[in-house]
Motif scaffolding. Structure first.
Motif, PDB file in Angstrom:
ATOM      1  N   HIS A   4       0.873  -1.162   0.128  1.00  0.00           N
ATOM      2  CA  HIS A   4      -0.036   0.114  -0.082  1.00  0.00           C
ATOM      3  C   HIS A   4       0.886   1.238  -0.200  1.00  0.00           C
ATOM      4  O   HIS A   4       1.967   1.275   0.367  1.00  0.00           O
ATOM      5  N   LYS A   5       0.365   2.329  -0.423  1.00  0.00           N
ATOM      6  CA  LYS A   5       0.969   3.575  -0.599  1.00  0.00           C
ATOM      7  C   LYS A   5       1.619   3.919   0.876  1.00  0.00           C
ATOM      8  O   LYS A   5       2.555   4.625   1.125  1.00  0.00           O
ATOM      9  N   ASN A   6       0.769   4.157   1.871  1.00  0.00           N
ATOM     10  CA  ASN A   6       0.812   4.451   3.119  1.00  0.00           C
ATOM     11  C   ASN A   6       1.186   3.289   4.070  1.00  0.00           C
ATOM     12  O   ASN A   6       0.492   3.385   5.171  1.00  0.00           O
ATOM     13  N   GLU A   7       1.763   2.324   3.573  1.00  0.00           N
ATOM     14  CA  GLU A   7       1.711   1.098   4.494  1.00  0.00           C
ATOM     15  C   GLU A   7       2.228   1.239   6.000  1.00  0.00           C
ATOM     16  O   GLU A   7       1.635   0.763   7.013  1.00  0.00           O
ATOM     17  N   ALA A   8       3.142   2.151   6.215  1.00  0.00           N
ATOM     18  CA  ALA A   8       3.743   2.171   7.646  1.00  0.00           C
ATOM     19  C   ALA A   8       2.817   2.941   8.493  1.00  0.00           C
ATOM     20  O   ALA A   8       2.583   2.626   9.559  1.00  0.00           O
ATOM     21  N   GLN A   9       1.976   3.862   7.729  1.00  0.00           N
ATOM     22  CA  GLN A   9       0.825   4.525   8.657  1.00  0.00           C
ATOM     23  C   GLN A   9      -0.148   3.862   8.784  1.00  0.00           C
ATOM     24  O   GLN A   9      -0.843   3.772   9.873  1.00  0.00           O
ATOM     25  N   ILE A  10      -0.390   2.957   7.823  1.00  0.00           N
ATOM     26  CA  ILE A  10      -1.618   2.040   7.796  1.00  0.00           C
ATOM     27  C   ILE A  10      -1.441   0.928   9.107  1.00  0.00           C
ATOM     28  O   ILE A  10      -2.300   0.521   9.986  1.00  0.00           O
ATOM     29  N   LEU A  11      -0.042   0.559   9.064  1.00  0.00           N
ATOM     30  CA  LEU A  11       0.222  -0.345  10.085  1.00  0.00           C
ATOM     31  C   LEU A  11       0.226   0.046  11.499  1.00  0.00           C
ATOM     32  O   LEU A  11      -0.330  -0.660  12.284  1.00  0.00           O
ATOM     33  N   LYS A  12       0.856   1.153  11.662  1.00  0.00           N
ATOM     34  CA  LYS A  12       0.691   1.858  12.813  1.00  0.00           C
ATOM     35  C   LYS A  12      -0.730   2.297  13.283  1.00  0.00           C
ATOM     36  O   LYS A  12      -1.143   1.766  14.496  1.00  0.00           O
ATOM     37  N   PHE A  13      -1.745   2.483  12.352  1.00  0.00           N
ATOM     38  CA  PHE A  13      -3.128   2.834  12.974  1.00  0.00           C
ATOM     39  C   PHE A  13      -3.647   1.219  13.291  1.00  0.00           C
ATOM     40  O   PHE A  13      -4.447   1.076  14.236  1.00  0.00           O
ATOM     41  N   ALA A  14      -3.451   0.296  12.441  1.00  0.00           N
ATOM     42  CA  ALA A  14      -3.715  -1.253  12.584  1.00  0.00           C
ATOM     43  C   ALA A  14      -3.412  -1.544  14.191  1.00  0.00           C
ATOM     44  O   ALA A  14      -4.171  -2.229  14.765  1.00  0.00           O
ATOM     45  N   MET A  15      -2.186  -1.202  14.404  1.00  0.00           N
ATOM     46  CA  MET A  15      -1.716  -1.545  15.780  1.00  0.00           C
ATOM     47  C   MET A  15      -2.336  -0.908  16.693  1.00  0.00           C
ATOM     48  O   MET A  15      -2.655  -1.476  17.950  1.00  0.00           O
ATOM     49  N   GLU A  16      -2.533   0.434  16.569  1.00  0.00           N
ATOM     50  CA  GLU A  16      -3.528   1.178  17.634  1.00  0.00           C
ATOM     51  C   GLU A  16      -4.715   0.734  17.912  1.00  0.00           C
ATOM     52  O   GLU A  16      -5.386   0.474  19.006  1.00  0.00           O
ATOM     53  N   ILE A  17      -5.505   0.120  16.762  1.00  0.00           N
ATOM     54  CA  ILE A  17      -6.804  -0.269  16.717  1.00  0.00           C
ATOM     55  C   ILE A  17      -6.713  -1.671  17.517  1.00  0.00           C
ATOM     56  O   ILE A  17      -7.456  -2.046  18.469  1.00  0.00           O
ATOM     57  N   GLY A  18      -5.792  -2.441  17.195  1.00  0.00           N
ATOM     58  CA  GLY A  18      -5.517  -3.722  17.643  1.00  0.00           C
ATOM     59  C   GLY A  18      -5.128  -3.679  19.227  1.00  0.00           C
ATOM     60  O   GLY A  18      -5.604  -4.794  20.088  1.00  0.00           O
ATOM     61  N   VAL A  19      -4.295  -2.925  19.672  1.00  0.00           N
ATOM     62  CA  VAL A  19      -4.029  -2.611  21.060  1.00  0.00           C
ATOM     63  C   VAL A  19      -5.384  -2.519  21.932  1.00  0.00           C
ATOM     64  O   VAL A  19      -5.592  -2.856  23.033  1.00  0.00           O
ATOM     65  N   GLY A  20      -6.081  -1.451  21.284  1.00  0.00           N
ATOM     66  CA  GLY A  20      -7.456  -1.066  21.884  1.00  0.00           C
ATOM     67  C   GLY A  20      -8.410  -2.257  21.820  1.00  0.00           C
ATOM     68  O   GLY A  20      -8.931  -2.421  23.036  1.00  0.00           O
ATOM     69  N   TYR A  21      -8.306  -3.242  21.045  1.00  0.00           N
ATOM     70  CA  TYR A  21      -9.188  -4.304  20.898  1.00  0.00           C
ATOM     71  C   TYR A  21      -8.759  -5.294  22.015  1.00  0.00           C
ATOM     72  O   TYR A  21      -9.778  -5.884  22.572  1.00  0.00           O
ATOM     73  N   ALA A  22      -7.458  -5.484  22.150  1.00  0.00           N
ATOM     74  CA  ALA A  22      -6.888  -6.267  23.069  1.00  0.00           C
ATOM     75  C   ALA A  22      -7.334  -6.020  24.354  1.00  0.00           C
ATOM     76  O   ALA A  22      -7.723  -6.847  25.432  1.00  0.00           O
ATOM     77  N   LYS A  23      -7.263  -4.774  24.704  1.00  0.00           N
ATOM     78  CA  LYS A  23      -7.734  -3.843  26.111  1.00  0.00           C
ATOM     79  C   LYS A  23      -9.159  -4.372  26.174  1.00  0.00           C
ATOM     80  O   LYS A  23      -9.383  -4.753  27.407  1.00  0.00           O
ATOM     81  N   LYS A  24      -9.910  -4.195  25.399  1.00  0.00           N
ATOM     82  CA  LYS A  24     -11.520  -4.215  25.443  1.00  0.00           C
ATOM     83  C   LYS A  24     -11.600  -6.099  25.658  1.00  0.00           C
ATOM     84  O   LYS A  24     -12.451  -6.466  26.435  1.00  0.00           O
ATOM     85  N   ARG A  25     -10.805  -6.832  25.169  1.00  0.00           N
ATOM     86  CA  ARG A  25     -11.043  -8.065  25.551  1.00  0.00           C
ATOM     87  C   ARG A  25     -10.372  -8.740  26.992  1.00  0.00           C
ATOM     88  O   ARG A  25     -10.409  -9.689  27.242  1.00  0.00           O
ATOM     89  N   GLY A  26      -9.967  -7.623  27.596  1.00  0.00           N
ATOM     90  CA  GLY A  26      -9.461  -7.813  28.962  1.00  0.00           C
ATOM     91  C   GLY A  26      -7.761  -8.094  28.966  1.00  0.00           C
ATOM     92  O   GLY A  26      -7.369  -8.501  30.102  1.00  0.00           O
ATOM     93  N   TYR A  27      -7.065  -7.917  28.007  1.00  0.00           N
ATOM     94  CA  TYR A  27      -5.657  -8.207  27.903  1.00  0.00           C
ATOM     95  C   TYR A  27      -5.021  -6.927  28.628  1.00  0.00           C
ATOM     96  O   TYR A  27      -5.556  -5.674  28.405  1.00  0.00           O
ATOM     97  N   ALA A  28      -3.900  -7.079  29.351  1.00  0.00           N
ATOM     98  CA  ALA A  28      -3.415  -5.870  29.968  1.00  0.00           C
ATOM     99  C   ALA A  28      -2.692  -5.131  28.818  1.00  0.00           C
ATOM    100  O   ALA A  28      -2.417  -5.461  27.769  1.00  0.00           O
ATOM    101  N   ASP A  29      -2.370  -3.885  29.110  1.00  0.00           N
ATOM    102  CA  ASP A  29      -1.514  -2.898  28.327  1.00  0.00           C
ATOM    103  C   ASP A  29      -0.362  -3.299  27.835  1.00  0.00           C
ATOM    104  O   ASP A  29       0.334  -4.218  28.734  1.00  0.00           O
ATOM    105  N   PHE A  30       0.215  -3.400  26.781  1.00  0.00           N
ATOM    106  CA  PHE A  30       1.627  -3.640  26.542  1.00  0.00           C
ATOM    107  C   PHE A  30       2.483  -2.591  26.914  1.00  0.00           C
ATOM    108  O   PHE A  30       2.315  -1.350  26.903  1.00  0.00           O
ATOM    109  N   ASP A  31       3.555  -3.345  27.593  1.00  0.00           N
ATOM    110  CA  ASP A  31       4.627  -2.491  28.327  1.00  0.00           C
ATOM    111  C   ASP A  31       5.697  -1.993  27.171  1.00  0.00           C
ATOM    112  O   ASP A  31       5.457  -2.244  25.965  1.00  0.00           O
ATOM    113  N   LYS A  32       5.952  -0.523  27.530  1.00  0.00           N
ATOM    114  CA  LYS A  32       6.939  -0.055  26.742  1.00  0.00           C
ATOM    115  C   LYS A  32       8.082  -1.039  26.273  1.00  0.00           C
ATOM    116  O   LYS A  32       8.679  -0.827  25.315  1.00  0.00           O
ATOM    117  N   GLY A  33       8.463  -2.141  27.225  1.00  0.00           N
ATOM    118  CA  GLY A  33       9.453  -3.096  26.990  1.00  0.00           C
ATOM    119  C   GLY A  33       9.263  -4.062  25.752  1.00  0.00           C
ATOM    120  O   GLY A  33      10.243  -4.682  25.464  1.00  0.00           O
TER     121      GLY A  33
END
Length: 86
Positions: A4-33
């Motif tokens: 995709h033309k904006n692949e890096a930005q799309i992946l970053k957005f997908a990760m943000e949405i994915g982390v939010g989804y994981a939190k809603k499913r009850g997973y702990a926040d991803f540590d900075k490590g």
């Protein structure tokens, strides 16, 4: 795999949405490590478990293919006129 033309930005957005989804499913926040590679794999496996994306073949499960799957997943969720898709 068609890039995709904006692949890096799309992946970053997908990760943000994915982390939010994981939190809603009850997973702990991803540590900075946690490495970005591990975050991608974690989100990928969660989406596969929840049947939101089809799993890759076992011999194709690597970082670039998982990233591509996440990019495909989020682009299918976005409206056609979304700025990242232009």
């Amino acid at each position: 795999m068609k890039p995709h033309k904006n692949e890096a930005q799309i992946l970053k957005f997908a990760m943000e949405i994915g982390v939010g989804y994981a939190k809603k499913r009850g997973y702990a926040d991803f540590d900075k490590g946690i490495s970005p590679k591990d975050k991608v794999e974690c989100i990928y496996r969660l989406l596969v478990t929840d049947n939101l994306i089809q799993p890759l073949a076992k011999d194709k499960e690597d970082g670039p293919n998982m990233k591509h799957k996440l990019i495909l997943w989020i682009t299918r969720q976005l409206p056609a006129d979304h700025p990242l898709l232009k």
